[in-house]
Design a protein around this motif. Structure first.
Motif, PDB file in Angstrom:
ATOM      1  N   HIS A 108      43.732  46.825  45.054  1.00 48.29           N
ATOM      2  CA  HIS A 108      42.980  46.333  43.895  1.00 48.29           C
ATOM      3  C   HIS A 108      41.550  45.941  44.295  1.00 48.29           C
ATOM      4  CE1 HIS A 108      46.583  46.496  41.547  1.00 48.29           C
ATOM      5  NE2 HIS A 108      47.177  45.506  42.193  1.00 48.29           N
ATOM      6  N   THR A 169      48.146  44.635  37.704  1.00 45.40           N
ATOM      7  CA  THR A 169      47.224  45.773  37.690  1.00 45.40           C
ATOM      8  C   THR A 169      45.857  45.320  38.201  1.00 45.40           C
ATOM      9  OG1 THR A 169      46.457  45.291  35.451  1.00 45.40           O
ATOM     10  CG2 THR A 169      48.385  46.740  35.656  1.00 45.40           C
ATOM     11  N   THR A 170      45.018  46.289  38.502  1.00 42.54           N
ATOM     12  CA  THR A 170      43.657  45.984  38.930  1.00 42.54           C
ATOM     13  C   THR A 170      42.923  45.224  37.829  1.00 42.54           C
ATOM     14  OG1 THR A 170      43.642  47.945  40.330  1.00 42.54           O
ATOM     15  CG2 THR A 170      41.501  47.009  39.773  1.00 42.54           C
TER      16      THR A 170
END
Length: 186
Positions: A108, A169-170
């Motif tokens: 990430h 998530t990123t």
């Protein structure tokens, strides 16, 4: 009687919608009139100011890229304080190679460092940085230490602050970093 009340409510909603549409149209008409009234000199001034801003942003970006912004690199414990002094905002990832969750966070941060060049992203091997790990109270890996103007703003311990845990998530990582002011989201 109920049908009469429903019509009244429906009529009231319709009146409000029409009023909002008229106000929006009036605002747009005023903006169009203002733009139509601009003279060539006004447009040149706007262009000049915009160009100056673009040049300043480019110069700032070049300056930050020269000190490592836009990259995600490993630093040694001995280099930490020098690196931290060079940047107003810095994200320090304390990691260990054998910890798979650190690799997830690593992925990430590699993406975010390029997008958010105004913030410096570095990683430190926690096993080789015992002084910093103790000083910054690192007890779980991965940990992200978020610093602004040389002061620790917040420490993200593991994936505890993400609703989806280590499946974050990123975008979720980005939102969390923005929440603590270490990056700005456009």
């Amino acid at each position: 009687m109920e049908d009469g009340q429903q019509r009244t409510v429906a009529d009231a909603i319709a009146e409000v919608a029409v009023q909002v549409a008229k106000e929006t149209e009036a605002d747009l008409d005023a903006e169009l009139a203002r733009l139509d009234a601009l003279k060539e000199d006004d447009l040149e001034e706007l262009r000049r100011k915009r160009l100056e801003k673009m040049k300043a942003t480019h110069a700032d970006r070049q300056k930050k890229l020269a000190v490592g912004h836009g990259e995600y690199e490993m630093i040694e414990e001995k280099d930490f304080f020098n690196e931290a002094k060079k940047s107003e905002r810095i994200v320090i990832h304390f990691w260990r190679e054998s910890t798979w969750r650190c690799e997830v966070m690593d992925k990430h941060l590699k993406q975010l460092c390029q997008k958010h060049w105004g913030t410096r992203f570095v990683k430190i091997n926690a096993e080789k940085a015992p002084y910093l790990a103790e000083r910054l109270h690192i007890w779980c890996l991965p940990s992200l230490v978020l610093c602004i103007k040389g002061k620790t703003e917040h420490t993200v311990v593991g994936f505890s602050e993400f609703a989806t845990g280590d499946e974050a998530t990123t975008e979720e990582v980005e939102e969390l970093l923005a929440k603590y002011g270490v990056i700005t989201v456009d």
